[in-house]
Motif scaffolding. Sequence first.
Motif, PDB file in Angstrom:
ATOM      1  N   GLU A 119     -31.803  23.612  13.667  1.00 13.63           N
ATOM      2  CA  GLU A 119     -32.288  24.175  14.920  1.00 13.63           C
ATOM      3  C   GLU A 119     -32.271  25.705  14.885  1.00 13.63           C
ATOM      4  O   GLU A 119     -33.199  26.363  15.356  1.00 13.63           O
ATOM      5  CB  GLU A 119     -31.436  23.670  16.075  1.00 13.63           C
ATOM      6  CG  GLU A 119     -31.653  22.199  16.397  1.00 13.63           C
ATOM      7  CD  GLU A 119     -30.830  21.763  17.598  1.00 13.63           C
ATOM      8  OE1 GLU A 119     -30.151  22.637  18.188  1.00 13.63           O
ATOM      9  OE2 GLU A 119     -30.870  20.579  17.942  1.00 13.63           O
ATOM     10  N   SER A 136     -35.468  28.118  15.218  1.00 12.64           N
ATOM     11  CA  SER A 136     -35.512  29.130  16.278  1.00 12.64           C
ATOM     12  C   SER A 136     -35.720  30.519  15.688  1.00 12.64           C
ATOM     13  O   SER A 136     -36.493  31.332  16.221  1.00 12.64           O
ATOM     14  CB  SER A 136     -34.235  29.075  17.100  1.00 12.64           C
ATOM     15  OG  SER A 136     -34.231  30.086  18.068  1.00 12.64           O
ATOM     16  N   SER A 196     -41.255  24.401  21.795  1.00 12.13           N
ATOM     17  CA  SER A 196     -39.927  23.932  22.234  1.00 12.13           C
ATOM     18  C   SER A 196     -40.052  22.629  23.019  1.00 12.13           C
ATOM     19  O   SER A 196     -39.251  21.699  22.841  1.00 12.13           O
ATOM     20  CB  SER A 196     -39.266  25.008  23.107  1.00 12.13           C
ATOM     21  OG  SER A 196     -39.116  26.216  22.372  1.00 12.13           O
ATOM     22  N   THR A 197     -41.073  22.567  23.898  1.00 12.70           N
ATOM     23  CA  THR A 197     -41.298  21.338  24.662  1.00 12.70           C
ATOM     24  C   THR A 197     -41.689  20.193  23.750  1.00 12.70           C
ATOM     25  O   THR A 197     -41.280  19.044  23.953  1.00 12.70           O
ATOM     26  CB  THR A 197     -42.407  21.569  25.708  1.00 12.70           C
ATOM     27  OG1 THR A 197     -42.076  22.710  26.503  1.00 12.70           O
ATOM     28  CG2 THR A 197     -42.578  20.351  26.599  1.00 12.70           C
ATOM     29  N   ALA A 253     -38.633  18.939  21.973  1.00 16.51           N
ATOM     30  CA  ALA A 253     -37.509  18.566  22.841  1.00 16.51           C
ATOM     31  C   ALA A 253     -37.131  17.087  22.700  1.00 16.51           C
ATOM     32  O   ALA A 253     -35.940  16.758  22.593  1.00 16.51           O
ATOM     33  CB  ALA A 253     -37.833  18.908  24.293  1.00 16.51           C
ATOM     34  N   ASN A 270     -35.219  16.653  19.458  1.00 16.20           N
ATOM     35  CA  ASN A 270     -33.867  17.210  19.548  1.00 16.20           C
ATOM     36  C   ASN A 270     -32.937  16.291  20.346  1.00 16.20           C
ATOM     37  O   ASN A 270     -31.771  16.109  20.001  1.00 16.20           O
ATOM     38  CB  ASN A 270     -33.904  18.594  20.196  1.00 16.20           C
ATOM     39  CG  ASN A 270     -34.627  19.611  19.318  1.00 16.20           C
ATOM     40  OD1 ASN A 270     -34.681  19.454  18.101  1.00 16.20           O
ATOM     41  ND2 ASN A 270     -35.161  20.653  19.936  1.00 16.20           N
ATOM     42  N   PHE A 271     -33.505  15.714  21.419  1.00 11.70           N
ATOM     43  CA  PHE A 271     -32.696  14.811  22.247  1.00 11.70           C
ATOM     44  C   PHE A 271     -32.255  13.590  21.454  1.00 11.70           C
ATOM     45  O   PHE A 271     -31.101  13.158  21.513  1.00 11.70           O
ATOM     46  CB  PHE A 271     -33.508  14.400  23.475  1.00 11.70           C
ATOM     47  CG  PHE A 271     -32.819  13.407  24.358  1.00 11.70           C
ATOM     48  CD1 PHE A 271     -31.812  13.808  25.218  1.00 11.70           C
ATOM     49  CD2 PHE A 271     -33.160  12.060  24.313  1.00 11.70           C
ATOM     50  CE1 PHE A 271     -31.154  12.893  26.024  1.00 11.70           C
ATOM     51  CE2 PHE A 271     -32.521  11.136  25.119  1.00 11.70           C
ATOM     52  CZ  PHE A 271     -31.516  11.562  25.979  1.00 11.70           C
ATOM     53  N   GLU A 309     -29.551  14.506  18.917  1.00  7.43           N
ATOM     54  CA  GLU A 309     -28.241  14.691  19.559  1.00  7.43           C
ATOM     55  C   GLU A 309     -27.582  13.346  19.858  1.00  7.43           C
ATOM     56  O   GLU A 309     -26.370  13.173  19.674  1.00  7.43           O
ATOM     57  CB  GLU A 309     -28.402  15.490  20.847  1.00  7.43           C
ATOM     58  CG  GLU A 309     -28.734  16.956  20.615  1.00  7.43           C
ATOM     59  CD  GLU A 309     -28.982  17.692  21.918  1.00  7.43           C
ATOM     60  OE1 GLU A 309     -28.897  17.041  22.988  1.00  7.43           O
ATOM     61  OE2 GLU A 309     -29.283  18.909  21.870  1.00  7.43           O
TER      62      GLU A 309
END
Length: 512
Positions: free
Chosen positions: A5, A9, A484-485, A488, A491-492, A495
């Motif tokens: 990440e 970024s 990023s959207t 997302a 990434n969720f 996690e």
Amino acid sequence: MFGTESSLSMFLNTLTPKFYVALTGTSSLISGLILIFEWWYFRKYGTSFIEQVSVSHLRPLLGGVDSSSPSNSNTSNGDADSNRQSVSECKVWRNPLNLFRGAEYNRYTWVTGREPLTYYDMNLSAQDHQTFFTCDSDHLRPADAIMQKAWRERNPQARISAAHEALELEDCATAYILLAEEEATTIMEAERLFKQALKAGESCYRRSQQLQHHGTQYEAQHRRDTNVLVYIKRRLAMCSRKLGRTREAVKMMRDLMKEFPLLSMFNIHENLLESLLELQNYADVQAVLAKYDDISLPKSATICYTAALLKARAVSDKFSPEAASRRGLSTAEMNAVEAIHRAVEFNPHVPKYLLEMKSLILPPEHILKRGDSEAIAYAFFHLQHWKRVEGALNLLHCTWEGTFRMIPYPLEKGHLFYPYPICTETADRELLPTVFHEVSVYPKKELPFFILFTAGLCSFTAMLALLTHQFPELMGVFAKAFLSTLFAPLNFIMEKVESILPSSLWHQLTRI
């Protein structure tokens, strides 16, 4: 995971606005080049290159079946038919299978409250009646003089009254014809009147036959009496067909064609074909087609689609699109598919009625060859014959749309026939009641999906390039927010996976 990440970024933060300008400009350029190539290929071959490649090469690998792929067609008839450009493109023909006004058209009006015939159609019929049933010597016979005025009357009741008035003077064949067509409310009543007309017509025909060489006036009278006699006998045959006496109708039609072989304007052979199909006498149907499906003769939907039906009959009961895609088409299947392509190119409106994709209406009294009016007239009487042949409609369903890939582009060109007339839609709107019927339009080739998609993509990327050039910092912020959207959900999920799996296992997986 956190290292990935952070590196992503950092990568997004180091991108400058010039990068976004270069990216959108490059993608816009590539999309434009693809669009130009696709458009050129479509204009030349009538299909999308990407779509053709995907259908021809990728779809079979994925197990799909292209049931409407065009087969190799014999273009030997094309050169001969293309020489028939002198044929009037939008000539309106008398419908050989037109219904009876009193017994059929009026009955529809009583039940539905709709008028099945347009004024233009009925006006053409009035002109036909004046041409067939009148001559310059009518003033010599009082009954014929009355009927000459009756055929010009617009009011049906005035015509019927004039016919009764003429019959009070003498037995007038044309007066009986008018009453049988317009006053009789059943086919049996119409047949009775036509039999009376036949007696009067034969008497007049014999008299004029003896005097036909005495001058031009007598020749015209004999021509009129011949037309009247042929019309009566043909309508009597149609009455027999409608009343279920099909064999009797076939005999009457054959005798009529033998007695008056030169009167092809009534197209009696089309009535004969329909009656023979009802008897399922396919050998005689083929014999009639062999005589009338000739290069030098004008075609019709009845001839083309009947020929296709006979070819389809030989293979349709065992035809399977999946099996045909695996082993290829046999010779008989190829002939059937070619016959269907030929019929569909002649009149592309018929399949939707035969496949019941579009509702039928009562056929008009006049038709335009290759038009919607002819398609309605054909399907109205022949749909039952296609249903009777097992698998024929299935074969038609699988193959008819492939015709449009075979016809050269633009559509003004022809393949097996002369180019499709441009004026048919306008003429059909005059012949058909557009109040409750949507006139069928020639299936035009639409732009393929990939051309539309490429055009949209090119326009979108060009707009992005322009906005990025004008507002580089703002578009950079939007780009980062979009990415990023976009990432997302990923990434969720990562996690959640990290929280469920043990840290040691997750560490080993990240190392892999």
